[in-house]
Write an enzyme that holds these catalytic residues in place. Structure first.
Site, short mmCIF file in Angstrom:
data_model
loop_
_atom_site.label_atom_id
_atom_site.label_comp_id
_atom_site.label_asym_id
_atom_site.label_seq_id
_atom_site.Cartn_x
_atom_site.Cartn_y
_atom_site.Cartn_z
N LYS A 78 0.86 -1.19 0.00
CA LYS A 78 0.00 0.00 0.00
C LYS A 78 0.89 1.24 0.00
O LYS A 78 1.89 1.29 0.74
CB LYS A 78 -0.91 -0.02 1.24
CG LYS A 78 -1.92 1.13 1.27
CD LYS A 78 -2.88 1.00 2.47
CE LYS A 78 -3.91 2.12 2.50
NZ LYS A 78 -4.87 2.00 3.60
N SER A 159 -9.87 2.48 2.66
CA SER A 159 -8.98 3.15 1.74
C SER A 159 -8.08 2.20 0.96
O SER A 159 -7.49 2.60 -0.03
CB SER A 159 -8.09 4.14 2.51
OG SER A 159 -7.28 3.45 3.46
N SER A 183 -10.19 -0.08 6.98
CA SER A 183 -9.62 -0.07 5.64
C SER A 183 -9.05 -1.37 5.11
O SER A 183 -8.72 -1.43 3.93
CB SER A 183 -8.50 0.95 5.58
OG SER A 183 -8.92 2.02 4.85
N1 GLN Z 1 -13.28 4.55 5.93
C1 GLN Z 1 -12.66 5.05 7.11
C2 GLN Z 1 -12.27 6.50 6.91
O1 GLN Z 1 -12.59 7.03 5.92
C3 GLN Z 1 -11.50 4.22 7.50
C4 GLN Z 1 -10.30 4.42 6.66
C5 GLN Z 1 -9.12 3.64 7.12
O2 GLN Z 1 -9.24 2.68 7.90
N2 GLN Z 1 -7.96 4.08 6.71
O3 GLN Z 1 -11.68 7.08 7.73
#
Ligand code: GLN
Length: 491
Positions: A78, A159, A183
């Site tokens: 990532k 994400s 995420s």
């Molecule tokens: N969807 C969540 C956010 O927008 C979690 C994102 C994540 O875990 N990086 O913050």
């Protein structure tokens, strides 16, 4: 013969050891897939030359009988993990030219065990998002298509959408992810893969671009539970460079994966039923209960009374920490600088206006507001108190059960373009993943089956702090029952 890109890590390691194929052949097959599926937009930076060089080294070690734990396994990284001499963008314009001079601890741990780097995977800017539609480098496309309209594109979750889509499409064997509020788990549920976030502190955060430091945790996406266990064994461990990494030994995560789940107590939280949840999610949850029961587990009803407050709590705390973490991007030290000929303030303003996307700006503004002198007690401190109550709920619940079974997301993947005009709708996709994040608990999403329209559905298991073994054990039991074998692209 099974295609090399269809193999799991544990199958590939067997094949490499018995010389059925070489690490170079395995890597080349994944490079070919990476090129073939470029339209999914999974990789921000492809590193085939590095991959082939690493694979050659792996082959030498296999030949001399000195192979390492992950030798020759092509992985995606990532693009939030700093990789020495390889561009690390965090999905943003702000870091579009950032080439780190150091390697993150987690990626280093993987290279030290012979893993092969395919490239840097797309993500929502700084990890902020639920559908990988907030990347400066464009949307990630889910390899799965719905039966009713095969030309329609679906999101891969966020994400870590690049991680989930690339694993599902066979463009790498597994991928690192980060999980701040879901995420790794939610993108896994949308793509028929496994998403695993360990306990906060299990992995080092050193060298991972920060979003919300009290929640960020290195995590992964893999094809099955055994691969998740293997990967996590290599990724985790104490790191003196991260004061929140736990000074405890890493157990053998694969050790319990052979047993059945007889006697394991699985808690079903009554609060994880939300208004408007599609019946297919309730159905798959019930099926999951029945599967674990069939595998010998005991199902117990539990209550997590503060669940309802988890989402608002997360969306106060995560932006608050983000606003503070992202203050470092000032155009002076690193990253983008937009010098518009004005004074220093004008340079800050121009740099941050151009370098950050809308969602990042929204969170910086919310976070700055909740941390401001007049509102700090009313929002930030209050949210911290609620966070503690959420953790207490879990501590109480684990007096009655060993793991918790819940949906991962309140629906399957949605179509590209949906929810994009409404941030609240996006935030609601995180309703089932943020409680474990706030409590720092390990959690994992397992693919169960396709829905009627041919899109994957997953279920989430949440474990006790630093009890990844029991969590993986339960996940393995569920996986054995579900037998999810479908592949995208109608293959
Ligand atoms: N969807 C969540 C956010 O927008 C979690 C994102 C994540 O875990 N990086 O913050």
């Amino acid at each position: 013969m099974t295609k090399l890109t269809d193999l799991t890590i544990h199958e590939a390691l067997d094949g490499l050891k018995s010389k059925k194929f070489s690490a170079v052949e395995l890597t080349q097959a994944h490079i070919d897939a990476m090129e073939k599926h470029r339209s999914l937009n999974c990789y921000i930076t492809e590193t085939p030359d590095i991959a082939l060089k690493q694979a050659e080294e792996s082959d030498k070690r296999y030949a001399s009988g000195s192979a390492l734990k992950m030798d020759g396994i092509p992985l995606g990284m990532k693009d939030l993990f700093c990789t020495k001499d390889v561009k690390t963008t965090a999905g943003s314009k702000m870091l579009s030219d950032f080439v780190p001079t150091y390697e993150s601890t987690v990626s280093q741990n993987l290279w030290d065990q012979g893993a092969v780097m395919m490239g840097k995977l797309n993500l929502d800017q700084f990890g902020m998002g639920t559908a990988n539609v907030n990347s400066h480098y464009g949307h990630v496309v889910n390899p799965w298509r719905a039966k009713d309209n095969p030309s329609k594109e679906y999101v891969a979750g966020g994400s870590s959408g690049g991680s989930s889509a690339s694993v599902a499409a066979g463009m790498c064997m597994a991928a690192t992810a980060t999980d701040t509020g879901g995420s790794s788990r939610q993108p896994a549920a949308y793509t028929g893969t496994v998403g695993f976030k360990p306990t906060y502190g299990r992995c080092s955060r050193w060298g991972i671009v920060a979003f919300a430091s009290s929640l960020d945790q290195a995590s992964l996406v893999s094809k099955d539970v055994k691969d998740a266990a293997l990967m996590m064994e290599v990724m985790s461990g104490h790191d003196p460079k991260d004061s929140t990494s736990a000074p405890i030994d890493v157990p053998d995560f694969t050790a319990m994966l052979k047993q059945d789940v007889k006697g394991l107590k699985v808690g079903i939280p009554k609060e994880y039923t939300v208004d408007g949840m599609p019946s297919e999610i309730t159905d798959v949850w019930n099926e999951g209960k029945a599967m674990l029961k069939a595998a010998g587990a005991e199902i117990v009803d539990i209550s997590l009374p503060h669940t309802h407050y988890a989402l608002p709590t997360y969306y106060i705390l995560a932006p608050a920490e983000a606003s503070s973490n992202l203050a470092r991007y000032d155009g002076v030290r690193y990253g983008l600088r937009v010098d518009n000929g004005g004074n220093l303030d004008a340079m800050y303003e121009a740099t941050r206006s151009e370098g950050f996307g809308d969602e990042v700006k929204r969170r910086i503004m919310i976070g700055t507001y909740t941390l401001s002198a007049g509102y700090y007690d009313a929002y930030y401190v209050k949210a911290q108190k609620v966070r503690r109550l959420i953790l207490n709920d879990f501590i109480e619940a684990y007096k009655q059960c060993d793991v918790i079974l819940a949906p991962t997301a309140p629906g399957p993947a949605f179509a590209k373009g949906e929810n994009e005009d409404d941030p609240i709708k996006m935030y609601l996709c995180d309703v089932f993943t943020v409680p474990a994040s706030l409590a720092g608990l390990p959690a994992l999403s397992v693919p169960i089956r396709l829905n009627e329209n041919g899109l994957p559905l997953g279920l989430q298991l949440i474990g006790r702090r630093f009890d990844e073994q029991t969590l993986l054990h339960a996940a393995f039991g569920l996986e054995q029952q579900a037998q999810f074998k479908d592949k995208p692209f109608g293959e």
